[in-house]
Scaffold this motif. Structure first.
Motif, PDB file in Angstrom:
ATOM      1  N   VAL A 526       0.301  -1.036   0.301  1.00 54.76           N
ATOM      2  CA  VAL A 526       0.557  -0.083   0.033  1.00 54.76           C
ATOM      3  C   VAL A 526       0.724   0.785   0.412  1.00 54.76           C
ATOM      4  N   VAL A 527       0.920   2.491  -0.632  1.00 61.56           N
ATOM      5  CA  VAL A 527       2.039   2.863  -1.578  1.00 61.56           C
ATOM      6  C   VAL A 527       0.889   4.362  -1.112  1.00 61.56           C
ATOM      7  N   VAL A 528       1.513   5.464  -0.524  1.00 57.56           N
ATOM      8  CA  VAL A 528       0.480   7.044  -0.961  1.00 57.56           C
ATOM      9  C   VAL A 528       1.497   7.463  -1.656  1.00 57.56           C
ATOM     10  N   ALA A 529       0.773   8.018  -2.849  1.00 58.70           N
ATOM     11  CA  ALA A 529       1.980   8.433  -3.939  1.00 58.70           C
ATOM     12  C   ALA A 529       1.414   9.712  -5.092  1.00 58.70           C
ATOM     13  N   HIS A 530       2.455  10.156  -4.853  1.00 57.54           N
ATOM     14  CA  HIS A 530       1.530  11.687  -6.047  1.00 57.54           C
ATOM     15  C   HIS A 530       2.564  11.137  -7.268  1.00 57.54           C
ATOM     16  N   ARG A 531       4.039  10.238  -7.191  1.00 56.35           N
ATOM     17  CA  ARG A 531       4.315  10.853  -8.078  1.00 56.35           C
ATOM     18  C   ARG A 531       4.034   9.517  -9.373  1.00 56.35           C
ATOM     19  N   GLU A 532       3.425  10.118 -11.065  1.00 58.28           N
ATOM     20  CA  GLU A 532       2.460   8.979 -11.980  1.00 58.28           C
ATOM     21  C   GLU A 532       3.825   7.892 -12.078  1.00 58.28           C
ATOM     22  N   ALA A 533       4.993   7.550 -11.532  1.00 57.33           N
ATOM     23  CA  ALA A 533       5.939   6.438 -12.027  1.00 57.33           C
ATOM     24  C   ALA A 533       5.390   5.438 -10.772  1.00 57.33           C
ATOM     25  N   LEU A 534       4.833   5.442  -9.268  1.00 62.83           N
ATOM     26  CA  LEU A 534       4.196   4.697  -8.539  1.00 62.83           C
ATOM     27  C   LEU A 534       2.610   4.421  -9.118  1.00 62.83           C
ATOM     28  N   VAL A 535       1.859   5.424  -9.153  1.00 60.05           N
ATOM     29  CA  VAL A 535       0.815   4.744  -9.815  1.00 60.05           C
ATOM     30  C   VAL A 535       0.384   4.157 -11.148  1.00 60.05           C
ATOM     31  N   ALA A 536       1.356   4.720 -11.871  1.00 66.02           N
ATOM     32  CA  ALA A 536       0.777   3.275 -13.485  1.00 66.02           C
ATOM     33  C   ALA A 536       1.652   2.286 -13.051  1.00 66.02           C
ATOM     34  N   LEU A 537       2.140   2.060 -11.912  1.00 63.12           N
ATOM     35  CA  LEU A 537       2.352   0.640 -10.820  1.00 63.12           C
ATOM     36  C   LEU A 537       1.330  -0.060 -10.596  1.00 63.12           C
ATOM     37  N   ALA A 538       0.208   0.596  -9.944  1.00 63.40           N
ATOM     38  CA  ALA A 538      -0.297   0.191  -9.146  1.00 63.40           C
ATOM     39  C   ALA A 538      -1.716  -0.920 -10.121  1.00 63.40           C
ATOM     40  N   ASP A 539      -2.233  -1.536  -9.050  1.00 62.41           N
ATOM     41  CA  ASP A 539      -2.717  -2.546 -10.175  1.00 62.41           C
ATOM     42  C   ASP A 539      -4.228  -2.147  -9.059  1.00 62.41           C
ATOM     43  N   GLN A 540      -4.272  -0.975  -8.002  1.00 58.93           N
ATOM     44  CA  GLN A 540      -5.554  -0.615  -7.816  1.00 58.93           C
ATOM     45  C   GLN A 540      -5.023   0.451  -6.945  1.00 58.93           C
TER      46      GLN A 540
END
Length: 643
Positions: A526-540
C-alpha cells in the motif's frame, strides 16, 4: 495553576516518602520557630530584669540554652527539608524523563511526526529541569504555609487576643492578592512556554535543513524568522517578569503594612501599660512569621509556573502514548484485507479525517492511495498500523477481525515513512532494523535490490561503515533507498510506503519503482503516491477526496477505482514564511526611565514600612524607658518584617 494541582500528584508518586519527610520537617520547623520566639522573648526580658536588679541571671542563662537548642533544631529541620526536597526532585525528574522517552518511542514515528523535532527533546531536557524549582522551593514553601500561619496565630492568641484578631483579619489578604495576580500570570507563563517550544522546535528544524537552505539561498529568510521568534519569546518573558515583580511587590506591601499595624498597636498598648514587655516581644516576633510563608509561596509561584507547564505538556504526551500495544492473538496480514466503514480522526479534533472508508487490499500487488494533501492518505496508513485508534469500522483478514494495535499484527508490517530516520550506526545495523536476524548476505541482497550495492561497496568498511546522524554523508535518494532496503530484508506480508519517491530525482524514482514492483510480487503493498511512476504500477488506485464539510453518518464510502490511471498531483507545498526582518522589536528608549520609576516606587514602599516599624520600636522603647530597647526592637521587627 492551583496551589497543588491534583493532576500533578501521580507524577510525585516516586518521591512520596521524601515528600512526606519534607512535610514532617516543615511542621517541626514551624513548631521550633514558635518555641524560638518564646525563648528570645524570655532571654531579652531576663537580661533587662537582671540588668535592672529585678531578676536573676540564671533565668537568662536558661533561656539562652533553650534558645541555642531550638536554633540548632531549626537548622537541622531546614537542612532536612533541603535534602529531602532535592532527593524528591531527582527521583521525580529521572522518572519523568524515562516515561517521556518511553512515550516518545510508544508514539512511534507517525505520532512524533505531528510534533516539531525539538519539542520532545526540549520537554525532556529544559522542561524537566524546570521541575526542580517546583519541588525544591515551591512545595516546601507550600508545606510550611499550610502549618506555620496556623501555629503562629494560635501562639499569638495565647498571649494577646487583640493582636491575634488583627493577624486573622489581615492574613487572608496575602493569598487573595496572590490569587488575583496569579490569574493573569498563569496565561502569560503558558504563552512563554509555548513560545519557547516553538523557538526550540523551529531552531532544530532550521539547523537540520541548513545545508538545503544555503543551497537554495534561503538561509537569510530563516535568520529573520529565528530573530522574530526569539524577540517574541523575549517580550513574553518580559511580560511574565513584570507580573512576577508586581505580585511580589503587592504581597510584600500587604505583609509589611499588616505586621507594622500589629507592631504599632502593641507599642501603643505597651505605652499605656495594658501589656507587658515579654508578651509584646512574643507577638512582634511571631507576627511576621504568620505572613512570611504565604509571601514565599507567592514569590515561588512564578518559579514553579514553568514546572507546572512542563507537567501539563508531559501529561499530553503520556496520555497520547498511553494506548497499550496488546498481545491478544489474532490473524496477521497475509490474506485479503478488508476495511469496512473506517472512520479515523486525531485526538482533540471533533471531525474525522477519514469517514466511511471501505476498501479491499489484495494479498499481492500494489494499492496506490492518491488525493490532495490533507485528505487523509497518511492517516489511513496510521490506522492500518494501529498508531491512530479507529473511531468506527473494522478491519478483517479473510473474514477474521483484527486489532491493529496487537503485536501479532504490527509484527507483520513493514513501513517506510516519507522521511525515514537513519540511526548513527553501521549500514548493516540500519538495514537490520527491518529484521534483526538478517545475515550479511541478506543485507547485501537488499542493498543490491535498491541499487545501493555499488555505493556501499565503495565505502571504506562496506556494510560496517558507520553513518553520521540522520544519515549524514548520504544523499536524500540514498537515505530513501536505505530505508526501502529495510522493507526488502524484512520480508513482511504487508508493506506500507508513505510517498517513498517524494523530492527524488527521476533516476532514484525509477529504482524505487522497480523495488516496489518486486515487493508487490511477494507482499501486499500500500503506497501513498503523488508521482506518476508509482501510480502507473498500481493494480488498484484508491482516491481519497479532501473533506471540506463534516461527514454525515450516512455518507457514502470513498470511491475506489480498480483500473490503472494517471493522477495529477494536486498537492501544493506549504511552508512557513518568515516575517520581514523589519518586524522585529527592539527595546524602547524609555526603558531606563521605567526602571528608575519602578526603583523609586519600590524604595518608597520599603521606606513606608521602615517608618511604621521604627514608630512601633520607638513606642516600645518609650514604654520600657530604656534606650537600648529602641535599637533592639527596631532591629528585631525590621529583620522579621523584611527578612
Amino acid at each position: 495553576m492551583k496551589p497543588l494541582d491534583p493532576r500533578l500528584l501521580p507524577h510525585l508518586t516516586p518521591a512520596r516518602l521524601s515528600l512526606v519527610g519534607v512535610v514532617a520537617a516543615s511542621t517541626a520547623s514551624g513548631l521550633l520557630l514558635v518555641g524560638q520566639a518564646f525563648a528570645v522573648a524570655g532571654l531579652v526580658t531576663s537580661l533587662f530584669a537582671g540588668a535592672s536588679g529585678g531578676g536573676s541571671w540564671d533565668a537568662a542563662v536558661a533561656a539562652g540554652v533553650v534558645l541555642g537548642i531550638v536554633t540548632l533544631g531549626r537548622a537541622l529541620a531546614s537542612w532536612l527539608v533541603d535534602v529531602l526536597s532535592a532527593r524528591a526532585s531527582a527521583k521525580v525528574t529521572t522518572t519523568l524523563r524515562h516515561r517521556l522517552l518511553a512515550a516518545a518511542l510508544g508514539l512511534g514515528p507517525f505520532g512524533l511526526s505531528r510534533r516539531r523535532s525539538g519539542e520532545v527533546a526540549l520537554l525532556a531536557t529544559r522542561g524537566v529541569t524546570a521541575i526542580d524549582p517546583y519541588l525544591t522551593r515551591y512545595l516546601p514553601a507550600l508545606a510550611l504555609a499550610a502549618v506555620l500561619p496556623a501555629l503562629t496565630l494560635v501562639a499569638i492568641a495565647t498571649q494577646d487576643l487583640l493582636s491575634a484578631g488583627i493577624v486573622l483579619a489581615t492574613l487572608p489578604l496575602v493569598p487573595v492578592f496572590a490569587w488575583l495576580v496569579g490569574l493573569a500570570t498563569r496565561d502569560r507563563a503558558d504563552r512563554q512556554w509555548r513560545s519557547l517550544a516553538s523557538l526550540s522546535g523551529h531552531f532544530v528544524d532550521v539547523m537540520r535543513g541548513l545545508p538545503t537552505l544555503v543551497a537554495y539561498r534561503r538561509a537569510k529568510a530563516q535568520s529573520a524568522s529565528i530573530r522574530w521568534v526569539t524577540d517574541r519569546y523575549r517580550r513574553a518573558t518580559n511580560e511574565t517578569l513584570k507580573l512576577a515583580f508586581a505580585s511580589s511587590a503587592v504581597l510584600e506591601l500587604v505583609a509589611t503594612i499588616s505586621v507594622a499595624l500589629v507592631a504599632v498597636t502593641v507599642g501603643l498598648r505597651l505605652s499605656g501599660g495594658s501589656i507587658d514587655l515579654g508578651t509584646a516581644l512574643v507577638v512582634l516576633l511571631l507576627a511576621p512569621e504568620a505572613y512570611w510563608p504565604l509571601r514565599r509561596v507567592g514569590a515561588e509561584f512564578h518559579a514553579a509556573a514553568e514546572g507546572t507547564a512542563t507537567f501539563e505538556a508531559a501529561d499530553e504526551i503520556l496520555r497520547e502514548a498511553s494506548t497499550p500495544t496488546v498481545d491478544r492473538p489474532g490473524p496477521a496480514p497475509g490474506g485479503e484485507i478488508h476495511l469496512t466503514d473506517i472512520t479515523v480522526g486525531y485526538p482533540g479534533r471533533l471531525e474525522p479525517v477519514l469517514a466511511g472508508l471501505t476498501l479491499t487490499i489484495p494479498s499481492r500487488g500494489v494499492t496506490a492511495v492518491v488525493g490532495p494533501s490533507g485528505s487523509g492518505k497518511s492517516t489511513l496508513l496510521a490506522a492500518l498500523m494501529g498508531h491512530l485508534p479507529m473511531w468506527n469500522g473494522r478491519i478483517t483478514v479473510d473474514g477474521h477481525e483484527v486489532d491493529p494495535s496487537a503485536r501479532a499484527w504490527r509484527g507483520e508490517i513493514a513501513w517506510v515513512p516519507q522521511r525515514p530516520w537513519i540511526a548513527t550506526a553501521s549500514v548493516a545495523d540500519n538495514v537490520r532494523l527491518g529484521r534483526p536476524e538478517a545475515t550479511d548476505s541478506d543485507i547485501w541482497h537488499a542493498l543490491e535490490r535498491v541499487g545501493l550495492g555499488e555505493v556501499v561497496a565503495g565505502l571504506p568498511d562496506g556494510i560496517h561503515e558507520v553513518l553520521g546522524e540522520d544519515g549524514a554523508g548520504l544523499s536524500a535518494g540514498e537515505r530513501a533507498r536505505l530505508a526501502l532496503a529495510r522493507a526488502v530484508v524484512a520480508r513482511r506480508p504487508l508493506v506500507l510506503l508513505d510517498e517513498p519517491t517524494a523530492h527524488l530525482d527521476p533516476a532514484t524514482e525509477s529504482v524505487i519503482a522497480e523495488t516496489v514492483s518486486w515487493l508487490a510480487e511477494r507482499s501486499s503493498v500500500v503506497v501513498v503516491a503523488h508521482r506518476e511512476a508509482l501510480v502507473a504500477l498500481a493494480d488498484q488506485v484508491v482516491e481519497v477526496p479532501l473533506r471540506r464539510t463534516p461527514a454525515k453518518p450516512s455518507a457514502p464510502a470513498h470511491p475506489i477505482r480498480r483500473s490503472r490511471r494517471s493522477v495529477n498531483d494536486t498537492s501544493t507545498g506549504s511552508g512557513q514564511h518568515a516575517p520581514e526582518s523589519g518586524n522585529t522589536h527592539s527595546v524602547p528608549d524609555h526603558a531606563g526611565a521605567r526602571l528608575a520609576l519602578g526603583s523609586a516606587l519600590g524604595a518608597l514602599a520599603a521606606a513606608s514600612g521602615v517608618a511604621l516599624t521604627a514608630t512601633a520600636g520607638w513606642l516600645i522603647a518609650r514604654a520600657a524607658e530604656h534606650p537600648p530597647v529602641l535599637m533592639l526592637m527596631v532591629a528585631i521587627v525590621g529583620v522579621r518584617t523584611f527578612g
